[in-house]
Design an enzyme around this catalytic site. Structure first.
Site, short mmCIF file in Angstrom:
data_model
loop_
_atom_site.label_atom_id
_atom_site.label_comp_id
_atom_site.label_asym_id
_atom_site.label_seq_id
_atom_site.Cartn_x
_atom_site.Cartn_y
_atom_site.Cartn_z
N GLY A 29 0.82 -1.20 0.00
CA GLY A 29 0.00 0.00 0.00
C GLY A 29 0.86 1.25 0.00
O GLY A 29 2.02 1.23 0.44
N GLN A 53 2.87 9.94 1.34
CA GLN A 53 4.19 9.30 1.37
C GLN A 53 5.07 9.71 0.20
O GLN A 53 6.29 9.55 0.26
CB GLN A 53 4.05 7.77 1.40
N CYS A 71 6.41 -0.27 7.07
CA CYS A 71 5.96 0.91 6.33
C CYS A 71 7.11 1.43 5.48
O CYS A 71 8.25 1.52 5.96
CB CYS A 71 5.51 1.99 7.32
N LEU A 72 6.82 1.76 4.23
CA LEU A 72 7.86 2.27 3.34
C LEU A 72 8.44 3.60 3.83
O LEU A 72 9.54 3.97 3.44
CB LEU A 72 7.31 2.41 1.91
N HIS A 127 -3.91 1.01 8.38
CA HIS A 127 -2.54 1.51 8.29
C HIS A 127 -2.41 2.56 7.17
O HIS A 127 -1.90 3.66 7.39
CB HIS A 127 -1.57 0.34 8.04
N GLU A 128 -2.90 2.21 5.98
CA GLU A 128 -2.76 3.13 4.84
C GLU A 128 -3.51 4.43 5.07
O GLU A 128 -2.99 5.52 4.81
CB GLU A 128 -3.25 2.48 3.55
N HIS A 174 -2.18 7.25 7.25
CA HIS A 174 -1.24 8.21 6.64
C HIS A 174 -1.95 9.50 6.24
O HIS A 174 -1.33 10.57 6.21
CB HIS A 174 -0.59 7.60 5.39
NI NI Z 1 2.81 3.01 5.81
#
Ligand code: NI
Length: 178
Positions: free
Chosen positions: A49, A54, A103-104, A145-146, A149
């Site tokens: 995701g 991000q 997480c990226l 989670h997504e 953000h």
């Molecule tokens: Ni994340």
């Protein structure tokens, strides 16, 4: 199409509440280009995701793509690549289950996070249609989670036990079944 840079924990823009995607932007080449960039970026970095903040785009927009099959989360169902515009999460049952999240924007680390496992998501599709999805189990965790953000939260904010915040290498060594 382009792979964009993913901003990391510490960048203040990850901590802001993102702006709603304006109706006028939906269906435009500008939004398609942004979504193409998000897909390219997600595939290049490898992940399930990505939220627009991000890549430093201040919009309530995220993409999710869950490959199915056996994983470190057990057997999970696949979800094809889907874009979510202005999503709103409603918790149907507050009972939580925990998963190890990554997480990226927090590379190299994993944390154990408990979240509700039965949620409904209302969102606008890329075609501009109002849609609704009910998600359970691991999928519910991924979506929360997504979409966190979009409100400036990272999974570390949801952790209850800092002893279960570990590097990936140590995760593989000490926290996974042999
Ligand atoms: Ni994340």
């Amino acid at each position: 199409m382009a792979v964009r840079k993913i901003i990391r924990m510490g960048h203040p823009h990850l901590r802001q509440v993102a702006e709603p995607v304006p109706k006028e932007l939906i269906g435009t080449p500008e939004l398609s280009r942004l979504l193409d960039d998000m897909v390219d970026t997600l595939h290049d970095y490898g992940g399930i995701g990505l939220a627009a903040p991000q890549i430093d785009e201040n919009l309530r927009l995220a993409i999710i793509e869950i490959p199915g099959g056996e994983s470190r989360y057990g057997e999970i169902d696949a979800m094809p690549l889907t874009a979510f515009i202005n999503p709103v999460v409603t918790v149907n049952d507050p009972a939580t289950t925990g998963y190890w999240e990554g997480c990226l924007s927090v590379p190299g680390l994993r944390g154990f996070v408990e979240r509700p496992q039965d949620v409904t998501v209302s969102y606008t599709s890329i075609e501009g249609q109002a849609e609704e999805l009910t998600l359970t189990g691991f999928w519910a965790t991924v979506f929360q989670h997504e979409f966190d953000h979009l409100d400036g939260y990272l999974y570390i904010d949801r952790m209850q036990d800092s002893q279960r915040f570990v590097f990936e290498e140590e995760f593989a060594r000490y926290w996974t079944e042999p």
